[in-house]
Scaffold this active site. Structure first.
Site, PDB file in Angstrom:
ATOM      1  CG  ASP A  39      -2.390  -0.286   0.828  1.00 46.81           C
ATOM      2  OD1 ASP A  39      -2.737  -0.127  -0.354  1.00 46.81           O
ATOM      3  OD2 ASP A  39      -3.183  -0.647   1.717  1.00 46.81           O
ATOM      4  CG  ASP A  94      -9.591   0.746  -0.876  1.00 46.07           C
ATOM      5  OD1 ASP A  94      -8.620   0.479  -1.619  1.00 46.07           O
ATOM      6  OD2 ASP A  94      -9.468   1.051   0.324  1.00 46.07           O
TER       7      ASP A  94
END
Length: 204
Positions: A39, A94
């Site tokens: 990430d 997301d």
């Protein structure tokens, strides 16, 4: 697989990998890890490509093949630069367990279809099939479309409790074969008219 971050903390504020790439990669190799999602939280404003390249180099130096998944949510159009660095890259925000948002992820991912192919894949995020919100028709469409666009088929449902109807979808060998076709060309939206779309792609 494992999850870490190209910052000093993960998005959940656990320790990240920034500055510890060599140490972390060595441990991942010793643990025989095959997959790393990386990430981009708490990155201290350090150049994105520099940070991902550092982990790429550290992973390669271990001699163990570890699939490297970059996740910076498409902020810097990774499809245009990430192929030499990682094996897949997130193209958008997301995913959410909402049909319209799933379609948004699909459409946004589509603009990068020419950049995908063996060794480097566009990632519209994990599958929501089996998470008790989508209808059966939506679940089938979701899985089939992700297979068509050669997206990584990462399941986001609880694998300890899978209903038979859901297992029929995620275990469909013909659809999985579409995703795993050796030619590896991402399918894309061929036409859109009056609310009807045609998605297709070449096969080997």
């Amino acid at each position: 697989g494992l999850y870490s971050d190209a910052g000093d903390h993960t998005c959940a504020k656990r320790p990240g990998g920034l500055g510890y790439e060599t140490q972390d990669a060595k441990i991942y190799s010793e643990w025989q890890i095959d997959y790393l999602k990386y990430d981009n939280c708490y990155n201290q404003g350090i150049d994105l490509k520099t940070r991902y390249q550092a982990m790429h180099d550290a992973l390669n130096a271990t001699g163990r093949p570890i699939f490297f998944s970059l996740c910076e949510w498409g902020d810097e159009d990774p499809a245009t630069w990430a192929r030499p660095v990682g094996n897949m890259w997130r193209t958008f925000k997301d995913i959410r367990n909402e049909w319209n948002w799933i379609l948004t992820c699909l459409d946004y991912n589509d603009q990068w279809h020419n950049y995908a192919g063996p060794g480097g894949w566009n990632d519209p995020d994990i599958l929501e099939v089996g998470n008790e919100v989508l209808s059966l028709a939506e679940s089938r469409s979701h899985f089939t479309l992700w297979s068509l666009i050669k997206a990584p088929l990462l399941l986001g449902n609880d694998l300890r409790n899978v209903e038979d109807l859901i297992m029929d979808i995620i275990g469909n060998e013909e659809i999985i074969a579409l995703n795993q076709d050796p030619l590896g060309v991402q399918g894309y939206k061929r036409s859109s008219e009056d609310g009807k779309e045609v998605w297709a792609g070449p096969l080997s």
